[in-house]
Scaffold this motif. Structure first.
Motif, PDB file in Angstrom:
ATOM      1  N   LEU A 116       0.842  -1.202   0.000  1.00  0.00           N
ATOM      2  CA  LEU A 116       0.000   0.000   0.000  1.00  0.00           C
ATOM      3  C   LEU A 116       0.874   1.248   0.000  1.00  0.00           C
ATOM      4  O   LEU A 116       1.925   1.282   0.642  1.00  0.00           O
TER       5      LEU A 116
ATOM      6  N   GLU B 167      -3.238   5.259   1.155  1.00  0.00           N
ATOM      7  CA  GLU B 167      -4.052   4.416   0.266  1.00  0.00           C
ATOM      8  C   GLU B 167      -5.062   3.552   1.025  1.00  0.00           C
ATOM      9  O   GLU B 167      -6.087   3.163   0.458  1.00  0.00           O
TER      10      GLU B 167
ATOM     11  N   ASP C 297      -8.174   2.392   3.112  1.00  0.00           N
ATOM     12  CA  ASP C 297      -9.507   2.999   3.136  1.00  0.00           C
ATOM     13  C   ASP C 297      -9.791   3.691   4.462  1.00  0.00           C
ATOM     14  O   ASP C 297     -10.610   4.604   4.534  1.00  0.00           O
TER      15      ASP C 297
ATOM     16  N   ASP D  71     -12.309  -1.628   2.964  1.00  0.00           N
ATOM     17  CA  ASP D  71     -11.769  -2.967   2.728  1.00  0.00           C
ATOM     18  C   ASP D  71     -10.375  -3.123   3.315  1.00  0.00           C
ATOM     19  O   ASP D  71      -9.912  -4.235   3.535  1.00  0.00           O
ATOM     20  N   THR D  72      -9.698  -1.991   3.511  1.00  0.00           N
ATOM     21  CA  THR D  72      -8.346  -2.036   4.076  1.00  0.00           C
ATOM     22  C   THR D  72      -8.237  -0.978   5.164  1.00  0.00           C
ATOM     23  O   THR D  72      -8.934   0.048   5.122  1.00  0.00           O
TER      24      THR D  72
ATOM     25  N   ALA E 128      -7.011  -6.181   6.193  1.00  0.00           N
ATOM     26  CA  ALA E 128      -7.654  -6.219   4.877  1.00  0.00           C
ATOM     27  C   ALA E 128      -8.717  -7.307   4.876  1.00  0.00           C
ATOM     28  O   ALA E 128      -8.626  -8.286   5.613  1.00  0.00           O
TER      29      ALA E 128
ATOM     30  N   ASP F 226     -10.484 -11.052  -0.419  1.00  0.00           N
ATOM     31  CA  ASP F 226      -9.504 -11.221  -1.490  1.00  0.00           C
ATOM     32  C   ASP F 226      -8.356 -10.229  -1.391  1.00  0.00           C
ATOM     33  O   ASP F 226      -7.229 -10.542  -1.772  1.00  0.00           O
ATOM     34  N   ALA F 227      -8.651  -9.022  -0.909  1.00  0.00           N
ATOM     35  CA  ALA F 227      -7.574  -8.038  -0.737  1.00  0.00           C
ATOM     36  C   ALA F 227      -6.533  -8.594   0.221  1.00  0.00           C
ATOM     37  O   ALA F 227      -5.325  -8.464  -0.009  1.00  0.00           O
TER      38      ALA F 227
ATOM     39  N   ARG G 221      -4.398 -11.188  -1.495  1.00  0.00           N
ATOM     40  CA  ARG G 221      -3.433 -10.583  -2.422  1.00  0.00           C
ATOM     41  C   ARG G 221      -2.223 -10.022  -1.677  1.00  0.00           C
ATOM     42  O   ARG G 221      -1.103 -10.062  -2.161  1.00  0.00           O
ATOM     43  N   MET G 222      -2.480  -9.486  -0.490  1.00  0.00           N
ATOM     44  CA  MET G 222      -1.423  -8.771   0.227  1.00  0.00           C
ATOM     45  C   MET G 222      -0.519  -9.680   1.030  1.00  0.00           C
ATOM     46  O   MET G 222       0.586  -9.291   1.406  1.00  0.00           O
TER      47      MET G 222
END
Lengths: 388, 316
Positions: B43, B47, B49, B105-106, B180, B183-184, B187-188
């Motif tokens: 991130l 960035e 949320d 989401d984050t 997060a 899916d986020a 990914r992270m």
């Protein structure tokens, strides 16, 4: 994913005064909380969690006072959260509580905000020790007056605007039995001739130091259906922050305020705030902040905020009443001032604002800001539930 | 409750020195920690949320101390942000709830503490009942000694208490975590530490109203967080004084199969950051495959008055 609609079913506040020597800190918060519970026809046992907010702990000289207040707030055995986002904290606290309901973590939550300024000296409590700031920047007035002057220079607003706001808010406070200042003999001339504190902010255009507390009971649809009086429904809520000082910062109309309002309006489906919002409770600690926030919040075009004030639009019987309660200019328990704005907005759409009720208020905005005009929290409430 | 949404700790960083951070402001101490945590999650500053932090004005010795650390966050353009005047563990809880609402989401969560700016033995007495207790200036170690005495009297500790336990270490520092959803998170992070439940409960403030040999708030928070549904292999406990660990172990029903505080002694971590570090360390252990189901605990107030429990799991 679906969010649970959030309803305000109980609202309570203390009588505000320069010094509430008749109550302890615990007694003060309890007074507001009990009124909110009574309004909602609920008891402590119905409350699942408590979210409390206040401004810096130095204002009372008690560090993390929520620990000491746990029992007074009926919180023993429950989750207790303490929010502190500077002057916006009263609003932020309500939003943190609303999230607990919206996320379905809890069904019914008590949220409280308070300040007992008489326990200490707020001006020095607000002043960072040298070397963190210049020694002559004590208190909030010295910080904000230059930004007011910038507004006047930028817009060409006449000097009468600040006076008109103070005269209006202090008269509105006469209709609010809970307000701190009840200046029965107030006249425009008295405001105009009051001592100059921080040019152009005069004594009568400045908020008082108050002891006071505000509390609300927030609940879900089931709780709202059981409520004895019409609830206020949350249609949009947001917080935005930006740093205190940086090159390019616009202190007159901070972007964090504009972004926060835009987020709230988007959530609530508001496209023309001036027409679609019936009453506004905004955080105006110095009278000139009314025209400044009218622009920042999208109620007037840039440079035109003062024209609404001058035309009487923001009067209690105007087209867009601003601070029908008397606002921060009449009552300022700092940590609770934001929640009072949120609560007064909710009272308006519930039709329970008494003598300072705006007729047929269907949608109302509550607004708070803090720090160096850098922390913003807002909510938009309505008399009907959101469409889900 | 079962959370309505899968949310995980995907990144964690902390300052690793002991003792005072001489010459470093809180923003300066925080900046590399934020940089580390955000880089792990991929991130950019600003960035996430939602951003939420925990700290205390009283430790820093100045009002609005948290406002200055925004400079380290990169809050421009403006960010959705909140702050609790509590240990960062509660900031994590607020951020977790925010993600559960679906409005984010984050989230970036951080905490900072600079107790070396004053004497914590004096400063922490200001958290006590201002009318009846604070005027006596009882320092945390004295109150903890009362608890140790009660534990010895009740036969919960093998030996009578020794001399008054030492004061908490004065360490300055900061920690940061990235949360997060769904899916986020995948990914992270190769192995996200899913928050299966989190809850916190407070007890009465007055010591005379509490059984100092027990921690019913910890037990209730653990129940609500689902801690007892399955055994944990790891527990990160926040016990400012050694005798309190015994209270927590019993309340949480931790037996000898559970690895307790593999990250080290919580009492050596910075005030207002220690709880968030417990959550971060438990998550990091899951990230690297050393734990499958971990419990993290944070406390606040005299003699374990307020307790938070979270249960974290890695995918099989």
């Amino acid at each position: 994913m679906s969010r649970e609609p959030v309803a305000v079913v109980g609202i309570g506040q203390t009588h505000h005064a320069a010094a509430r020597r008749d109550v302890s800190i615990a007694g003060l918060v309890r007074e507001a909380a009990l009124r909110a519970l009574e309004d909602a026809a609920l008891t402590w046992a119905d409350i699942e969690a408590v979210v409390i907010g206040k401004a810096p702990d130095f204002f009372e000289g008690v560090m993390t006072p929520e620990l000491y207040l746990a029992e007074a707030l009926g919180a023993a055995g429950k989750p207790l959260t303490r929010v502190h986002t500077a002057g916006s904290v009263g609003g932020s606290t309500a939003l943190v509580a609303a999230d607990l309901v919206a996320a379905r973590v809890h069904r019914t939550v008590l949220t409280v905000a308070f300040e007992k300024q008489s326990e200490s000296n707020a001006m020095w409590g607000l002043s960072l020790p040298v070397p963190f700031q210049q020694p002559l920047l004590a208190g909030a007035g010295g910080f904000f007056a230059p930004h007011v002057r910038a507004y006047i220079r930028r817009t060409g607003a006449p000097s009468s605007t600040g006076t008109l706001v103070a005269y209006k808010d202090r008269r509105n406070a006469l209709k609010n039995p809970y307000a701190h200042l009840h200046e029965h003999g107030i006249t425009l001339e008295k405001v105009r001739s009051s001592p100059m504190l921080w040019d152009p902010v005069r004594y009568s255009e400045t908020c008082p130091s108050s002891d006071g507390a505000c509390a609300m009971v927030l609940t879900d649809r089931t709780g709202a259906a059981r409520a004895p009086a019409p609830p206020a429904w949350l249609h949009g809520g947001a917080m935005r922050s930006e740093p205190t000082l940086f090159a390019g910062k616009d202190f007159v109309s901070p972007r964090a305020g504009r972004d926060c309002a835009a987020d709230v309006y988007r959530q609530a489906g508001i496209t023309d705030p001036r027409r679609e919002i019936d009453a506004v409770e905004m955080y105006v600690p110095f009278s000139w902040y009314e025209p400044m926030w009218l622009e920042n919040l999208g109620f007037a075009a840039e440079g035109d905020g003062w024209k609404l004030t001058e035309a009487g639009v923001t009067e209690l019987d105007g087209a867009l009443p601003v601070n029908p309660s008397g606002g921060v200019l009449s009552t300022n328990p700092i940590g609770a001032s934001g929640m009072l704005r949120f609560a007064e907005a909710a009272l308006q759409v519930r039709g329970r604002a008494g003598e300072h009720q705006v007729p047929d208020a269907r949608r109302a905005l509550g607004h708070a800001y803090g720090g160096g005009a850098q922390f913003f929290s807002m909510w938009l409430v309505a008399g009907s539930p959101p469409v889900t | 409750m079962t959370p309505p949404r899968d949310v995980a700790v995907v990144a964690y960083a902390r300052t690793d020195h002991q003792g005072p951070a001489e010459g470093l402001s809180e923003a300066e101490a925080l900046l590399p920690v934020l940089h580390d945590a955000l880089a792990q999650a991929g991130l950019a500053p600003g960035e996430a949320d939602f951003t939420c932090s925990g700290s205390s004005d009283y430790l820093a010795g100045r009002p609005f101390s948290f406002t200055l650390t925004l400079d380290a966050v990169g809050a421009w353009p403006p960010i959705a942000e909140s702050h609790v005047e509590m240990d960062g563990a509660w900031a994590l809880y607020e951020a977790w709830v925010k993600i559960l609402t679906g409005r984010a989401d984050t989230a970036l969560v951080y905490a900072h503490g600079k107790p070396s700016a004053g004497d914590p033995r004096d400063v922490l007495t200001r958290t006590l009942d201002p009318y009846y207790v604070a005027p006596l200036w009882p320092e945390p170690a004295s109150l903890a000694a009362l608890q140790a005495r009660a534990l010895a009297d009740a036969g919960h500790t093998g030996e009578p208490p020794g001399p008054t336990p030492g004061p908490p270490a004065v360490t300055d520092g900061a920690a940061a975590v990235v949360l997060a959803a769904g899916d986020a998170a995948r990914r992270m992070c190769a192995r996200p530490a899913w928050i299966r439940g989190a809850d916190h409960r407070v007890e009465p403030h007055a010591l005379g109203l509490r059984d100092l040999t027990d921690s019913p708030s910890t037990r209730l928070a653990a129940e609500r967080a689902g801690a007892f549904r399955a055994p944990v292999d790891t527990a990160e406990l926040h016990a400012p004084f050694a005798a309190q660990e015994a209270v927590l172990r019993r309340a949480l029903r931790l037996d000898d199969t559970v690895t307790v505080n593999p990250s080290g002694d919580a009492a050596a971590d910075p005030l207002m950051v220690t709880g968030l570090i417990r959550l971060g360390e438990a998550a990091a252990r899951i990230h690297r495959g050393a734990s499958d189901r971990a419990l993290a605990h944070a406390t606040s107030g005299p003699c374990l008055q307020h307790n938070l429990v979270a249960v974290l799991e890695g995918d099989a």
